[in-house]
Design a protein around this motif. Sequence first.
Motif, PDB file in Angstrom:
ATOM      1  N   ASN A 166       0.828  -1.206   0.000  1.00  0.00           N
ATOM      2  CA  ASN A 166       0.000   0.000   0.000  1.00  0.00           C
ATOM      3  C   ASN A 166       0.863   1.256   0.000  1.00  0.00           C
ATOM      4  O   ASN A 166       0.539   2.237  -0.681  1.00  0.00           O
ATOM      5  CB  ASN A 166      -0.947   0.008   1.193  1.00  0.00           C
ATOM      6  N   LEU A 167       1.946   1.248   0.758  1.00  0.00           N
ATOM      7  CA  LEU A 167       2.834   2.400   0.805  1.00  0.00           C
ATOM      8  C   LEU A 167       3.470   2.647  -0.557  1.00  0.00           C
ATOM      9  O   LEU A 167       3.564   3.782  -1.024  1.00  0.00           O
ATOM     10  CB  LEU A 167       3.918   2.181   1.868  1.00  0.00           C
ATOM     11  N   GLN A 168       3.893   1.587  -1.219  1.00  0.00           N
ATOM     12  CA  GLN A 168       4.491   1.713  -2.550  1.00  0.00           C
ATOM     13  C   GLN A 168       3.473   2.306  -3.532  1.00  0.00           C
ATOM     14  O   GLN A 168       3.810   3.206  -4.308  1.00  0.00           O
ATOM     15  CB  GLN A 168       4.971   0.355  -3.032  1.00  0.00           C
ATOM     16  N   LYS A 169       2.240   1.839  -3.485  1.00  0.00           N
ATOM     17  CA  LYS A 169       1.207   2.374  -4.377  1.00  0.00           C
ATOM     18  C   LYS A 169       0.978   3.856  -4.110  1.00  0.00           C
ATOM     19  O   LYS A 169       0.866   4.663  -5.051  1.00  0.00           O
ATOM     20  CB  LYS A 169      -0.099   1.607  -4.196  1.00  0.00           C
ATOM     21  N   GLU A 170       0.887   4.228  -2.834  1.00  0.00           N
ATOM     22  CA  GLU A 170       0.646   5.629  -2.476  1.00  0.00           C
ATOM     23  C   GLU A 170       1.809   6.521  -2.896  1.00  0.00           C
ATOM     24  O   GLU A 170       1.604   7.631  -3.388  1.00  0.00           O
ATOM     25  CB  GLU A 170       0.393   5.773  -0.974  1.00  0.00           C
ATOM     26  N   LEU A 171       3.036   6.047  -2.704  1.00  0.00           N
ATOM     27  CA  LEU A 171       4.202   6.844  -3.101  1.00  0.00           C
ATOM     28  C   LEU A 171       4.244   7.034  -4.615  1.00  0.00           C
ATOM     29  O   LEU A 171       4.523   8.134  -5.096  1.00  0.00           O
ATOM     30  CB  LEU A 171       5.491   6.193  -2.606  1.00  0.00           C
ATOM     31  N   LEU A 172       3.977   5.982  -5.362  1.00  0.00           N
ATOM     32  CA  LEU A 172       3.954   6.107  -6.812  1.00  0.00           C
ATOM     33  C   LEU A 172       2.840   7.042  -7.269  1.00  0.00           C
ATOM     34  O   LEU A 172       3.035   7.850  -8.185  1.00  0.00           O
ATOM     35  CB  LEU A 172       3.793   4.730  -7.459  1.00  0.00           C
ATOM     36  N   ALA A 225       1.671   9.538  -5.576  1.00  0.00           N
ATOM     37  CA  ALA A 225       2.072  10.902  -5.227  1.00  0.00           C
ATOM     38  C   ALA A 225       3.137  11.437  -6.179  1.00  0.00           C
ATOM     39  O   ALA A 225       3.130  12.614  -6.542  1.00  0.00           O
ATOM     40  CB  ALA A 225       2.586  10.933  -3.791  1.00  0.00           C
ATOM     41  N   ILE A 226       4.050  10.572  -6.619  1.00  0.00           N
ATOM     42  CA  ILE A 226       5.133  11.018  -7.500  1.00  0.00           C
ATOM     43  C   ILE A 226       4.624  11.320  -8.904  1.00  0.00           C
ATOM     44  O   ILE A 226       5.060  12.284  -9.536  1.00  0.00           O
ATOM     45  CB  ILE A 226       6.247   9.945  -7.557  1.00  0.00           C
ATOM     46  N   TYR A 227       3.693  10.543  -9.387  1.00  0.00           N
ATOM     47  CA  TYR A 227       3.258  10.670 -10.774  1.00  0.00           C
ATOM     48  C   TYR A 227       2.118  11.669 -10.986  1.00  0.00           C
ATOM     49  O   TYR A 227       1.453  11.614 -12.017  1.00  0.00           O
ATOM     50  CB  TYR A 227       2.886   9.304 -11.345  1.00  0.00           C
ATOM     51  N   LYS A 228       1.941  12.597 -10.093  1.00  0.00           N
ATOM     52  CA  LYS A 228       0.970  13.666 -10.323  1.00  0.00           C
ATOM     53  C   LYS A 228       1.607  14.671 -11.278  1.00  0.00           C
ATOM     54  O   LYS A 228       2.714  15.156 -11.052  1.00  0.00           O
ATOM     55  CB  LYS A 228       0.593  14.359  -9.010  1.00  0.00           C
ATOM     56  N   GLU A 229       0.917  14.996 -12.372  1.00  0.00           N
ATOM     57  CA  GLU A 229       1.502  15.835 -13.426  1.00  0.00           C
ATOM     58  C   GLU A 229       1.824  17.238 -12.946  1.00  0.00           C
ATOM     59  O   GLU A 229       2.775  17.848 -13.415  1.00  0.00           O
ATOM     60  CB  GLU A 229       0.574  15.880 -14.635  1.00  0.00           C
ATOM     61  N   ASP A 230       1.058  17.771 -12.012  1.00  0.00           N
ATOM     62  CA  ASP A 230       1.328  19.124 -11.542  1.00  0.00           C
ATOM     63  C   ASP A 230       2.626  19.199 -10.725  1.00  0.00           C
ATOM     64  O   ASP A 230       3.172  20.281 -10.519  1.00  0.00           O
ATOM     65  CB  ASP A 230       0.147  19.671 -10.731  1.00  0.00           C
ATOM     66  N   LEU A 231       3.149  18.054 -10.284  1.00  0.00           N
ATOM     67  CA  LEU A 231       4.401  18.051  -9.531  1.00  0.00           C
ATOM     68  C   LEU A 231       5.623  17.820 -10.411  1.00  0.00           C
ATOM     69  O   LEU A 231       6.750  17.921  -9.932  1.00  0.00           O
ATOM     70  CB  LEU A 231       4.359  16.965  -8.447  1.00  0.00           C
ATOM     71  N   PHE A 232       5.424  17.518 -11.712  1.00  0.00           N
ATOM     72  CA  PHE A 232       6.558  17.223 -12.591  1.00  0.00           C
ATOM     73  C   PHE A 232       7.541  18.386 -12.641  1.00  0.00           C
ATOM     74  O   PHE A 232       8.757  18.200 -12.573  1.00  0.00           O
ATOM     75  CB  PHE A 232       6.094  16.876 -13.994  1.00  0.00           C
ATOM     76  N   ALA A 233       7.040  19.590 -12.791  1.00  0.00           N
ATOM     77  CA  ALA A 233       7.928  20.755 -12.891  1.00  0.00           C
ATOM     78  C   ALA A 233       8.766  20.901 -11.624  1.00  0.00           C
ATOM     79  O   ALA A 233       9.973  21.171 -11.696  1.00  0.00           O
ATOM     80  CB  ALA A 233       7.098  22.010 -13.136  1.00  0.00           C
ATOM     81  N   ASN A 234       8.158  20.706 -10.483  1.00  0.00           N
ATOM     82  CA  ASN A 234       8.874  20.836  -9.206  1.00  0.00           C
ATOM     83  C   ASN A 234       9.872  19.699  -9.019  1.00  0.00           C
ATOM     84  O   ASN A 234      10.991  19.906  -8.539  1.00  0.00           O
ATOM     85  CB  ASN A 234       7.875  20.878  -8.053  1.00  0.00           C
ATOM     86  N   LEU A 235       9.481  18.468  -9.378  1.00  0.00           N
ATOM     87  CA  LEU A 235      10.364  17.322  -9.186  1.00  0.00           C
ATOM     88  C   LEU A 235      11.574  17.359 -10.116  1.00  0.00           C
ATOM     89  O   LEU A 235      12.662  16.932  -9.739  1.00  0.00           O
ATOM     90  CB  LEU A 235       9.594  16.014  -9.412  1.00  0.00           C
ATOM     91  N   PHE A 236      11.386  17.878 -11.335  1.00  0.00           N
ATOM     92  CA  PHE A 236      12.477  17.882 -12.301  1.00  0.00           C
ATOM     93  C   PHE A 236      13.262  19.186 -12.326  1.00  0.00           C
ATOM     94  O   PHE A 236      14.181  19.337 -13.122  1.00  0.00           O
ATOM     95  CB  PHE A 236      11.952  17.557 -13.703  1.00  0.00           C
ATOM     96  N   SER A 237      12.907  20.144 -11.486  1.00  0.00           N
ATOM     97  CA  SER A 237      13.656  21.402 -11.457  1.00  0.00           C
ATOM     98  C   SER A 237      14.921  21.226 -10.627  1.00  0.00           C
ATOM     99  O   SER A 237      14.975  20.437  -9.693  1.00  0.00           O
ATOM    100  CB  SER A 237      12.786  22.526 -10.889  1.00  0.00           C
ATOM    101  N   GLU A 238      15.937  22.019 -11.007  1.00  0.00           N
ATOM    102  CA  GLU A 238      17.223  21.933 -10.320  1.00  0.00           C
ATOM    103  C   GLU A 238      17.267  22.962  -9.204  1.00  0.00           C
ATOM    104  O   GLU A 238      16.759  24.077  -9.342  1.00  0.00           O
ATOM    105  CB  GLU A 238      18.343  22.192 -11.331  1.00  0.00           C
ATOM    106  N   ASN A 239      17.877  22.605  -8.112  1.00  0.00           N
ATOM    107  CA  ASN A 239      18.045  23.508  -6.980  1.00  0.00           C
ATOM    108  C   ASN A 239      18.872  24.710  -7.438  1.00  0.00           C
ATOM    109  O   ASN A 239      19.843  24.565  -8.165  1.00  0.00           O
ATOM    110  CB  ASN A 239      18.750  22.761  -5.848  1.00  0.00           C
ATOM    111  N   LYS A 240      18.518  25.934  -7.001  1.00  0.00           N
ATOM    112  CA  LYS A 240      19.197  27.156  -7.445  1.00  0.00           C
ATOM    113  C   LYS A 240      20.670  27.140  -7.054  1.00  0.00           C
ATOM    114  O   LYS A 240      21.538  27.521  -7.848  1.00  0.00           O
ATOM    115  CB  LYS A 240      18.498  28.379  -6.867  1.00  0.00           C
ATOM    116  N   THR A 241      20.990  26.696  -5.865  1.00  0.00           N
ATOM    117  CA  THR A 241      22.385  26.645  -5.412  1.00  0.00           C
ATOM    118  C   THR A 241      23.198  25.692  -6.283  1.00  0.00           C
ATOM    119  O   THR A 241      24.330  26.002  -6.682  1.00  0.00           O
ATOM    120  CB  THR A 241      22.450  26.174  -3.943  1.00  0.00           C
ATOM    121  N   VAL A 242      22.623  24.549  -6.606  1.00  0.00           N
ATOM    122  CA  VAL A 242      23.313  23.571  -7.448  1.00  0.00           C
ATOM    123  C   VAL A 242      23.517  24.144  -8.847  1.00  0.00           C
ATOM    124  O   VAL A 242      24.601  23.997  -9.443  1.00  0.00           O
ATOM    125  CB  VAL A 242      22.529  22.240  -7.499  1.00  0.00           C
ATOM    126  N   ALA A 243      22.506  24.838  -9.375  1.00  0.00           N
ATOM    127  CA  ALA A 243      22.617  25.439 -10.712  1.00  0.00           C
ATOM    128  C   ALA A 243      23.693  26.516 -10.734  1.00  0.00           C
ATOM    129  O   ALA A 243      24.501  26.575 -11.673  1.00  0.00           O
ATOM    130  CB  ALA A 243      21.271  26.017 -11.139  1.00  0.00           C
TER     131      ALA A 243
END
Length: 155
Positions: free
Chosen positions: A92-98, A100-118
């Motif tokens: 159940n935890l694996q299903k919930e995590l997947l 949560a990760i695959y919500k399209e509105d979070l793609f931009a946030n998940l794939f953005s680079e940290n400003k300090t790292v950039a």
Amino acid sequence: RDRVSTQSTGEEKTVKEEPLSDVRTLESLSKLVLDQLPRDIKLTDPVTAREKVQINLLKGLIESYFRLVSKQISDVVVKSIWHFLVNKIRNNLQKELLRAIYKEDLFANLFSENKTVADTRNQLKKDLDALRRAKHILMAAEVVDLPSPVHDELI
């Protein structure tokens, strides 16, 4: 031969113990249907001291075996409960995590680079380019006889 009487019916039965001699006897025993055991069994002969010791020994062995089997069963029950509980929670935890990760509105946030790292990456790129230019300049320059930074007197 041993004599045994049953308290419920009051009748006495004689039991013979004979060794099993051949295969036919073993086959006939596998088809043997025993009568239901009487509820109470009473010995007609007095119990000897040796028989008392054997009875007590047998009683102790049976109690010890019962405790051992009870402990093993209780351990298996707990392990089974934990096994099924942990596996269900993990799935159940694996299903919930997947989910949560695959919500399209979070793609931009998940794939953005940290400003300090950039910023660090960009600075390191500039440093690498400067080092490459310096290497190229040094390779292209003629060998010039430059004075030694250490005076000849000190050598």
